[in-house]
Design an enzyme around this catalytic site. Structure first.
Site, PDB file in Angstrom:
ATOM      1  NE  ARG B  54      -1.748  -1.902   3.165  1.00  0.00           N
ATOM      2  CZ  ARG B  54      -1.538  -3.193   2.934  1.00  0.00           C
ATOM      3  NH1 ARG B  54      -2.236  -3.810   2.029  1.00  0.00           N
ATOM      4  NH2 ARG B  54      -0.618  -3.848   3.598  1.00  0.00           N
ATOM      5  NE  ARG B 104       7.366   0.572   4.887  1.00  0.00           N
ATOM      6  CZ  ARG B 104       6.157   0.054   5.050  1.00  0.00           C
ATOM      7  NH1 ARG B 104       5.943  -1.226   4.857  1.00  0.00           N
ATOM      8  NH2 ARG B 104       5.144   0.816   5.389  1.00  0.00           N
ATOM      9  CG  HIS B 132       3.960   4.067   8.512  1.00  0.00           C
ATOM     10  ND1 HIS B 132       4.204   4.855   7.411  1.00  0.00           N
ATOM     11  CD2 HIS B 132       3.330   2.968   8.051  1.00  0.00           C
ATOM     12  CE1 HIS B 132       3.744   4.243   6.334  1.00  0.00           C
ATOM     13  NE2 HIS B 132       3.208   3.097   6.692  1.00  0.00           N
TER      14      HIS B 132
END
Lengths: 149, 308
Positions: B54, B104, B132
């Site tokens: 996602r 990430r 996050h």
């Protein structure tokens, strides 16, 4: 004249008002076993300020700022006396800076500071009792978690 | 006035209530209007050292919908990292190829280190069990859209509250909006003390319980999280808590948490949420996943300084 429990030095640094139980931690910070000049250590000495105090006298040595910052974390009540010609040239209490760089290891094994070749960095959130936050992983550490580099 | 130009998006802790509200308002504008050429000529570097579906795809979609281009990787095994290149060196190289870095990484604090190293803006797309922030913005955006506002809500957090970074960040962000919070987890997966201390210092009312059946109040939002196998060092500890919560349409009806309850989940789900929930009015998690695009469009446009 008051009798000294630990003999005087002519030149060097006296670290006084160390909480007695922290005396050998401060000795480790200063790496006293590798100093070739006179080193005098006293523990469990009487103190008006602390319950029992420790004292370390090191001939011919000036402390680095990193050493002073480390001592401030371990012994926040400690005072430093700079001795010259058997006189106290300067006396001051250690102080914890707002930011600690390269002197504390992050206790989070997954923190980037434990895996890449970088200096650790912490923001001091509270000085007494000590509470610090890792600049990188944002974990909080208190007195018992603090491991010096 | 809120200014996000050239700002790194590393941690939700770095944002004020005013800045959060600003991002949510900008996200609404992005959703309501097309901005085809807003980022034309700009390049985003998507550096994914850890798997993601996602987050990576929604950043890519957001950038492309605004007319920008995307470079990057999602398999660090094909990069110089396997030759032993440091993260600092890798990102110093990449900053010369792009206008913004989205990172990430499995190491906590990797995004902060990257932001300290490069001159282009950096967006943290998740670093280990830490932060996050863009997920938190899209969680808040979904809550605002489904409940009509953010102030004074009753919000439950269910599942892995020890390692669940999305729950930590959302709980912190909701302290700006005076939420009452309910933390539902097995004792071994309680929310860490650091976060509880933050709630206390901000005067937030909170409750910690083992089971949803212990909640004697209607909830506005139930934020479910997956029990993350990959965060457990000891597989035995994972097996002890695996599958401990299983939400279904029938369970939700039994619980009587209120008809207006909305369920959010950062996804992917495994055993904790049954597909029978998908067709109920409770389900807001697909809407939540889709919100990732307008929220990331807003952040990219604001950070690259083309929209204020």
């Amino acid at each position: 004249m008051k009798k000294l429990e630990v003999s005087a030095i002519e030149e060097g640094t006296v670290i006084d008002q160390i909480a007695s139980k922290s005396t050998f931690k401060v000795a480790n910070i200063l790496d006293i076993q590798n100093i070739d000049q006179v080193v005098l250590v006293g523990v469990n000495l009487s103190s008006k300020k602390l319950d029992k105090k420790g004292i370390i006298k090191i001939g011919g040595k000036q402390l680095t700022q990193d050493e002073v910052n480390k001592i401030a974390l371990i012994a926040p009540d400690a005072t430093l006396n700079i001795i010259k010609d058997s006189e106290v040239e300067r006396k001051f209490q250690v102080a914890i800076p707002d930011t600690l760089e390269g002197i504390v290891k992050c206790f989070n094994p997954n923190c980037v500071s434990n895996h890449q070749v970088i200096q650790s960095k912490f923001h001091v959130m509270n000085k007494n009792p000590i509470k610090i936050r890792c600049h990188y992983c944002e974990r909080h550490m208190g007195g018992d978690d603090i491991e010096l580099v | 006035m809120v200014m996000l130009k050239n700002r790194d998006i590393i941690s939700i802790l770095d944002f004020t209530k005013e800045e959060i509200s600003y991002v949510l308002d900008l996200s609404k504008k992005m959703e309501e209007q097309s901005h085809t050429d807003l980022l034309k000529g700009k390049i985003l570097a998507n550096l994914f050292f850890e798997p993601s579906t996602r987050t990576r795809l929604s950043f890519e979609t957001a950038m492309k919908r605004l007319g920008g281009d995307v470079i990057g990787f999602d398999d660090p095994g094909k990069t110089s990292t396997v030759k032993g290149e440091s993260l600092k060196d890798s990102v110093k190289i990449v900053e010369g190829y792009c206008d913004i870095i989205v990172l990430r990484h499995f190491l906590e604090g990797a995004s902060r280190l990257t932001a300290d190293t490069v001159n282009v803006p950096v967006i943290n797309a998740g670093d280990g069990a830490s932060q996050h922030p863009t997920q938190t913005f899209l969680d808040l955006y979904t809550i605002k859209n489904t409940k009509g506002g953010l102030e004074g809500l009753k919000v439950g957090f269910l599942g892995d509250l020890k390692y669940g970074r999305t729950a930590h960040s959302l709980a912190y962000a909701l302290t700006h909006f005076n939420a009452e919070m309910f933390f539902i987890s097995p004792p071994s997966l309680r929310i860490p003390k650091d976060y509880i201390d933050q709630l206390k210092s901000r005067g937030i009312t909170y409750h910690e319980v083992d089971s949803l059946f212990e909640i004697r109040s209607n909830l506005d939002i139930l934020y479910c999280t997956r029990i993350q196998k990959e965060r457990f060092a000891d597989p035995v500890e994972y097996e002890k808590v695996r599958g401990i919560y299983k939400l279904s349409s029938a369970v939700l009806d039994d619980l009587k948490l209120g008809n207006d309850l909305k369920i959010l989940h950062p996804l992917p789900r495994v055993e904790e949420m049954d597909e029978s929930l998908d067709s109920t009015d409770y389900a807001a998690y697909f809407q939540q996943a889709h919100s990732g695009v307008p929220v990331r469009e807003a952040l990219l446009a604001a950070v690259l300084g083309v929209l204020q």
